[in-house]
Design a protein around this motif. Structure first.
Motif, short mmCIF file in Angstrom:
data_model
loop_
_atom_site.label_atom_id
_atom_site.label_comp_id
_atom_site.label_asym_id
_atom_site.label_seq_id
_atom_site.Cartn_x
_atom_site.Cartn_y
_atom_site.Cartn_z
N ALA A 102 0.76 -1.25 0.00
CA ALA A 102 0.00 0.00 0.00
C ALA A 102 0.79 1.30 0.00
O ALA A 102 0.21 2.35 -0.24
N ASP A 103 2.08 1.27 0.27
CA ASP A 103 2.82 2.53 0.40
C ASP A 103 2.63 3.48 -0.78
O ASP A 103 2.35 4.64 -0.59
N ALA A 104 2.80 3.00 -1.97
CA ALA A 104 2.69 3.87 -3.14
C ALA A 104 1.53 3.46 -4.05
O ALA A 104 1.53 3.77 -5.23
N CYS A 105 0.55 2.79 -3.50
CA CYS A 105 -0.56 2.28 -4.31
C CYS A 105 -1.57 3.39 -4.59
O CYS A 105 -2.19 3.91 -3.66
N PRO A 106 -1.78 3.73 -5.87
CA PRO A 106 -2.71 4.81 -6.20
C PRO A 106 -4.18 4.39 -6.33
O PRO A 106 -5.03 5.21 -6.62
N VAL A 107 -4.47 3.10 -6.12
CA VAL A 107 -5.84 2.62 -6.31
C VAL A 107 -6.44 2.03 -5.03
O VAL A 107 -7.29 1.13 -5.09
N LYS A 108 -6.05 2.55 -3.89
CA LYS A 108 -6.55 2.02 -2.62
C LYS A 108 -8.07 2.15 -2.51
O LYS A 108 -8.74 1.21 -2.11
N SER A 109 -8.61 3.30 -2.86
CA SER A 109 -10.07 3.48 -2.72
C SER A 109 -10.83 2.55 -3.66
O SER A 109 -11.91 2.05 -3.33
N GLU A 110 -10.29 2.28 -4.83
CA GLU A 110 -10.94 1.37 -5.77
C GLU A 110 -10.94 -0.06 -5.22
O GLU A 110 -11.92 -0.78 -5.36
N ILE A 111 -9.84 -0.45 -4.59
CA ILE A 111 -9.76 -1.78 -3.99
C ILE A 111 -10.80 -1.91 -2.89
O ILE A 111 -11.52 -2.91 -2.81
N VAL A 112 -10.89 -0.89 -2.03
CA VAL A 112 -11.87 -0.91 -0.95
C VAL A 112 -13.28 -1.05 -1.51
O VAL A 112 -14.07 -1.88 -1.05
N GLU A 113 -13.59 -0.27 -2.51
CA GLU A 113 -14.94 -0.30 -3.09
C GLU A 113 -15.28 -1.68 -3.66
O GLU A 113 -16.37 -2.22 -3.41
N ILE A 114 -14.36 -2.26 -4.41
CA ILE A 114 -14.61 -3.57 -5.01
C ILE A 114 -14.72 -4.65 -3.93
O ILE A 114 -15.62 -5.48 -3.96
N CYS A 115 -13.82 -4.61 -2.95
CA CYS A 115 -13.85 -5.62 -1.88
C CYS A 115 -15.11 -5.51 -1.03
O CYS A 115 -15.68 -6.53 -0.65
N GLU A 116 -15.53 -4.31 -0.75
CA GLU A 116 -16.77 -4.14 0.02
C GLU A 116 -17.97 -4.64 -0.77
O GLU A 116 -18.87 -5.26 -0.21
#
Length: 153
Positions: A12-26
């Motif tokens: 996660a340190d330099a990951c630019p798609v964290k919010s997209e991952i959260v949305e898909i996983c949720e």
């Protein structure tokens, strides 16, 4: 949830798609683990597990290698980590939506090694291309496809 897909791990340190991952996983109710160093503060919803590791260069990689299992998904930009994950049977993709494959990872590692060697000798190499909206869209498409194929929907 399909038991063959346990967790999505994120370098996660330099990951630019964290919010997209959260949305898909949720949306598909999959557990997610974001791994970052103390140097980075992550603000994520309570559905996301955040693991904070030492600032040591390889601490996040070691956590990911020791915890991801066959059938999990790992999101990383690190080719070396991707090669280890592939060997463990972990589906691995970059934040740009590139799905790492066993038949191409060795060439990617060789290219990385040659570039590092060139830089150590004083040479210049190009850095990564800027992250674009097209990269974000491809990532969303690829992760959604992987998750829905695993879920059988």
């Amino acid at each position: 949830m399909n038991p063959s897909l346990q967790t999505i791990y994120v370098d996660a340190d330099a990951c630019p798609v964290k919010s997209e991952i959260v949305e898909i996983c949720e949306f598909v109710n999959l557990p997610m683990v974001f791994v970052s160093s103390y140097a980075h503060t992550l603000t994520l919803p309570p559905t996301a597990k955040v693991v904070t590791v030492d600032n040591d260069k390889e601490a996040a990689d070691l956590f990911l290698m020791n915890n991801a299992q066959k059938g999990d998904i790992c999101v990383t930009q690190d080719h070396a980590l991707a090669s280890i994950m592939l060997a463990k049977g972990v589906i691995t993709l970059s934040p740009r939506g590139f799905i790492y494959q066993e038949d191409t990872i060795l060439q990617m590692l060789d290219t990385r090694y040659i570039s590092q060697k060139h830089r150590r000798m004083g040479g210049k190499t190009k850095g990564p291309k800027p992250f674009r909206q097209e990269d974000r869209q491809l990532f969303i498409k690829q992760l959604t496809k992987i998750v829905t194929e695993k879920e059988g929907t």
